[in-house]
Design a protein around this motif. Structure first.
Motif, PDB file in Angstrom:
ATOM      1  N   THR A 100      -3.000  -9.243  -0.548  1.00  0.00           N
ATOM      2  CA  THR A 100      -1.811  -8.770  -1.262  1.00  0.00           C
ATOM      3  C   THR A 100      -1.884  -8.999  -2.765  1.00  0.00           C
ATOM      4  N   ASP A 101      -3.016  -9.496  -3.264  1.00  0.00           N
ATOM      5  CA  ASP A 101      -3.183  -9.588  -4.713  1.00  0.00           C
ATOM      6  C   ASP A 101      -3.196  -8.193  -5.325  1.00  0.00           C
ATOM      7  N   GLY A 102      -3.669  -7.234  -4.551  1.00  0.00           N
ATOM      8  CA  GLY A 102      -3.660  -5.847  -4.987  1.00  0.00           C
ATOM      9  C   GLY A 102      -2.747  -5.025  -4.099  1.00  0.00           C
ATOM     10  N   ARG A 103      -2.416  -3.844  -4.565  1.00  0.00           N
ATOM     11  CA  ARG A 103      -1.575  -2.933  -3.786  1.00  0.00           C
ATOM     12  C   ARG A 103      -2.442  -2.160  -2.796  1.00  0.00           C
ATOM     13  N   LEU A 104      -1.858  -1.818  -1.656  1.00  0.00           N
ATOM     14  CA  LEU A 104      -2.538  -1.019  -0.644  1.00  0.00           C
ATOM     15  C   LEU A 104      -1.939   0.385  -0.629  1.00  0.00           C
ATOM     16  N   TYR A 105      -2.802   1.382  -0.850  1.00  0.00           N
ATOM     17  CA  TYR A 105      -2.396   2.782  -0.802  1.00  0.00           C
ATOM     18  C   TYR A 105      -2.976   3.424   0.460  1.00  0.00           C
ATOM     19  N   VAL A 106      -2.221   4.333   1.066  1.00  0.00           N
ATOM     20  CA  VAL A 106      -2.665   5.030   2.276  1.00  0.00           C
ATOM     21  C   VAL A 106      -2.442   6.514   2.089  1.00  0.00           C
ATOM     22  N   VAL A 107      -3.453   7.332   2.430  1.00  0.00           N
ATOM     23  CA  VAL A 107      -3.314   8.775   2.272  1.00  0.00           C
ATOM     24  C   VAL A 107      -4.118   9.498   3.344  1.00  0.00           C
ATOM     25  N   GLY A 108      -3.610  10.653   3.761  1.00  0.00           N
ATOM     26  CA  GLY A 108      -4.312  11.497   4.725  1.00  0.00           C
ATOM     27  C   GLY A 108      -4.269  12.936   4.282  1.00  0.00           C
ATOM     28  N   GLY A 109      -4.919  13.790   5.031  1.00  0.00           N
ATOM     29  CA  GLY A 109      -4.971  15.208   4.700  1.00  0.00           C
ATOM     30  C   GLY A 109      -4.089  16.038   5.593  1.00  0.00           C
ATOM     31  N   ARG A 110      -4.428  17.294   5.743  1.00  0.00           N
ATOM     32  CA  ARG A 110      -3.611  18.252   6.487  1.00  0.00           C
ATOM     33  C   ARG A 110      -3.368  17.809   7.929  1.00  0.00           C
ATOM     34  N   ILE A 111      -4.414  17.374   8.608  1.00  0.00           N
ATOM     35  CA  ILE A 111      -4.296  16.909   9.987  1.00  0.00           C
ATOM     36  C   ILE A 111      -4.089  15.403  10.050  1.00  0.00           C
ATOM     37  N   THR A 112      -4.769  14.672   9.191  1.00  0.00           N
ATOM     38  CA  THR A 112      -4.770  13.204   9.279  1.00  0.00           C
ATOM     39  C   THR A 112      -3.577  12.538   8.603  1.00  0.00           C
ATOM     40  N   ARG A 113      -2.670  13.325   8.033  1.00  0.00           N
ATOM     41  CA  ARG A 113      -1.496  12.697   7.404  1.00  0.00           C
ATOM     42  C   ARG A 113      -0.646  11.965   8.443  1.00  0.00           C
ATOM     43  N   ALA A 114      -0.715  12.407   9.713  1.00  0.00           N
ATOM     44  CA  ALA A 114       0.019  11.706  10.773  1.00  0.00           C
ATOM     45  C   ALA A 114      -0.558  10.312  10.980  1.00  0.00           C
ATOM     46  N   LEU A 115      -1.878  10.184  10.869  1.00  0.00           N
ATOM     47  CA  LEU A 115      -2.516   8.874  10.973  1.00  0.00           C
ATOM     48  C   LEU A 115      -2.137   7.997   9.785  1.00  0.00           C
ATOM     49  N   ALA A 116      -2.071   8.613   8.605  1.00  0.00           N
ATOM     50  CA  ALA A 116      -1.691   7.861   7.408  1.00  0.00           C
ATOM     51  C   ALA A 116      -0.263   7.341   7.534  1.00  0.00           C
ATOM     52  N   ASP A 117       0.619   8.155   8.075  1.00  0.00           N
ATOM     53  CA  ASP A 117       2.012   7.741   8.262  1.00  0.00           C
ATOM     54  C   ASP A 117       2.092   6.572   9.248  1.00  0.00           C
ATOM     55  N   TYR A 118       1.325   6.657  10.318  1.00  0.00           N
ATOM     56  CA  TYR A 118       1.284   5.585  11.320  1.00  0.00           C
ATOM     57  C   TYR A 118       0.759   4.293  10.702  1.00  0.00           C
ATOM     58  N   ALA A 119      -0.313   4.435   9.907  1.00  0.00           N
ATOM     59  CA  ALA A 119      -0.904   3.262   9.251  1.00  0.00           C
ATOM     60  C   ALA A 119       0.092   2.624   8.295  1.00  0.00           C
ATOM     61  N   PHE A 120       0.779   3.436   7.516  1.00  0.00           N
ATOM     62  CA  PHE A 120       1.744   2.927   6.545  1.00  0.00           C
ATOM     63  C   PHE A 120       2.859   2.144   7.238  1.00  0.00           C
ATOM     64  N   THR A 121       3.393   2.692   8.318  1.00  0.00           N
ATOM     65  CA  THR A 121       4.495   2.037   9.031  1.00  0.00           C
ATOM     66  C   THR A 121       4.112   0.622   9.460  1.00  0.00           C
ATOM     67  N   HIS A 122       2.888   0.463   9.954  1.00  0.00           N
ATOM     68  CA  HIS A 122       2.462  -0.850  10.438  1.00  0.00           C
ATOM     69  C   HIS A 122       2.054  -1.789   9.303  1.00  0.00           C
ATOM     70  N   PHE A 123       1.293  -1.272   8.359  1.00  0.00           N
ATOM     71  CA  PHE A 123       0.866  -2.139   7.252  1.00  0.00           C
ATOM     72  C   PHE A 123       2.052  -2.603   6.410  1.00  0.00           C
ATOM     73  N   GLN A 124       3.068  -1.761   6.299  1.00  0.00           N
ATOM     74  CA  GLN A 124       4.254  -2.134   5.528  1.00  0.00           C
ATOM     75  C   GLN A 124       4.975  -3.313   6.182  1.00  0.00           C
ATOM     76  N   ALA A 125       4.935  -3.373   7.511  1.00  0.00           N
ATOM     77  CA  ALA A 125       5.548  -4.501   8.212  1.00  0.00           C
ATOM     78  C   ALA A 125       4.683  -5.756   8.106  1.00  0.00           C
ATOM     79  N   ILE A 126       3.373  -5.569   8.053  1.00  0.00           N
ATOM     80  CA  ILE A 126       2.437  -6.699   8.037  1.00  0.00           C
ATOM     81  C   ILE A 126       2.390  -7.395   6.682  1.00  0.00           C
ATOM     82  N   ARG A 127       2.438  -6.597   5.598  1.00  0.00           N
ATOM     83  CA  ARG A 127       2.194  -7.154   4.270  1.00  0.00           C
ATOM     84  C   ARG A 127       3.079  -6.472   3.221  1.00  0.00           C
TER      85      ARG A 127
END
Length: 292
Positions: free
Chosen positions: A138-165
């Protein structure tokens, strides 16, 4: 010497046999990996000259990888390139032409099971652990991004990582907004990118901009590897082919969930405290129904 793993890419075969290569063979292998697969798509004479090695060196190396000769090696690279750029219609045609006479459910289950096995057997555990520590930092910021199909994976990742850190940003799927995020990126930040075939040019451009700022890039891609790999610090290849016009995200999701679980453990007990405070907020807002 026959191929030990007929489904492996040339890149994977090089990694598997790298320790057995001579210094000159490694020179060719490194040249190929730096411009993969384009550096191996010319004649044996040209690729040897471009790499600064002899043609016998190239011939010996491809045989060590398990190919019958350079034409076999060349054909395999061309097949990989074709697979990278194929669209939904061509993908369906490919599997229909070879489809066995069994129910689609059986073929689908077999393909998914094989994808999961190949994906996790090819994960380097040390790289996985280092990536996990980076995701938990957490010394640095975490960014998450996906593309046309993988944006759903990025959204899933964000939801969990946001709760973790703390300090997690979900970048929108619109590349027009990305310069605003890049503006705030600094050395030590982390960028998780999801990119599978057909690879998106904008994601590669984003990766280059982030890498120039010292951002650590974690790439989750398919078995052929997105061009983003040239900028990434950590690369996770997931096998995605199924009997469909579309690729599967099942192995990609499993790999992501493994990263999420590992990051959670890396941050415990800080994460446990966040979970407990988050539950209190959920109770306050009555988001979830409670049963007495």
């Amino acid at each position: 010497m026959p191929l030990t793993n007929p489904t492996a890419t040339v890149r994977e075969l090089i990694r598997e046999h790298y320790a057995t290569l001579t210094q000159s063979e490694r020179k060719f292998a490194n040249s190929l990996l730096e411009n993969y697969p384009a550096a191996g798509l010319a004649s044996i004479t040209i690729v040897a000259e471009n790499a600064g090695v002899s043609t016998p060196t190239v011939a010996r190396m491809v045989q060590k990888l398990g190919f019958k000769g350079y034409p076999h090696f060349h054909k395999s690279l061309l097949k990989e390139l074709q697979a990278k750029v194929s669209g939904p219609t061509q993908r369906r045609d490919n599997w229909v032409s070879d489809a066995p006479e069994s129910h689609l459910l059986n073929r689908f289950s077999q393909a998914v099971t094989q994808n999961l096995s190949q994906t996790f057997s090819n994960v380097d555990t040390e790289s996985f652990d280092r990536a996990t520590r980076q995701l938990a930092n957490t010394d640095g910021r975490l960014y998450v991004v996906g593309g046309r199909i993988t944006r759903a994976l990025a959204d899933y990742a964000f939801t969990h990582f946001q709760a973790i850190r703390q300090r997690v940003t979900h970048m929108t799927s619109s590349s027009a907004t990305w310069p605003h995020y890049v503006l705030d990126m600094v050395e030590g930040d982390t960028l998780v990118i999801f990119d599978v075939r057909r690879y998106e040019t904008n994601l590669q451009n984003l990766a280059k901009l982030a890498a120039e700022r010292g951002v650590v890039i974690v790439l989750i891609t398919d078995q052929w590897a997105s061009p983003v790999a040239s900028e990434a610090d950590y690369i996770f290849n997931c096998w995605v082919e199924i009997p469909s016009a579309w690729d599967s995200n099942i192995s990609t999701m499993m790999l992501l969930e493994a990263l999420i679980a590992a990051t959670q453990e890396e941050k415990w007990p800080e994460t446990r405290d966040r979970y407990e405070r988050l539950d209190q907020l959920f109770d306050h807002t009555r988001l979830f129904r409670k049963f007495s």
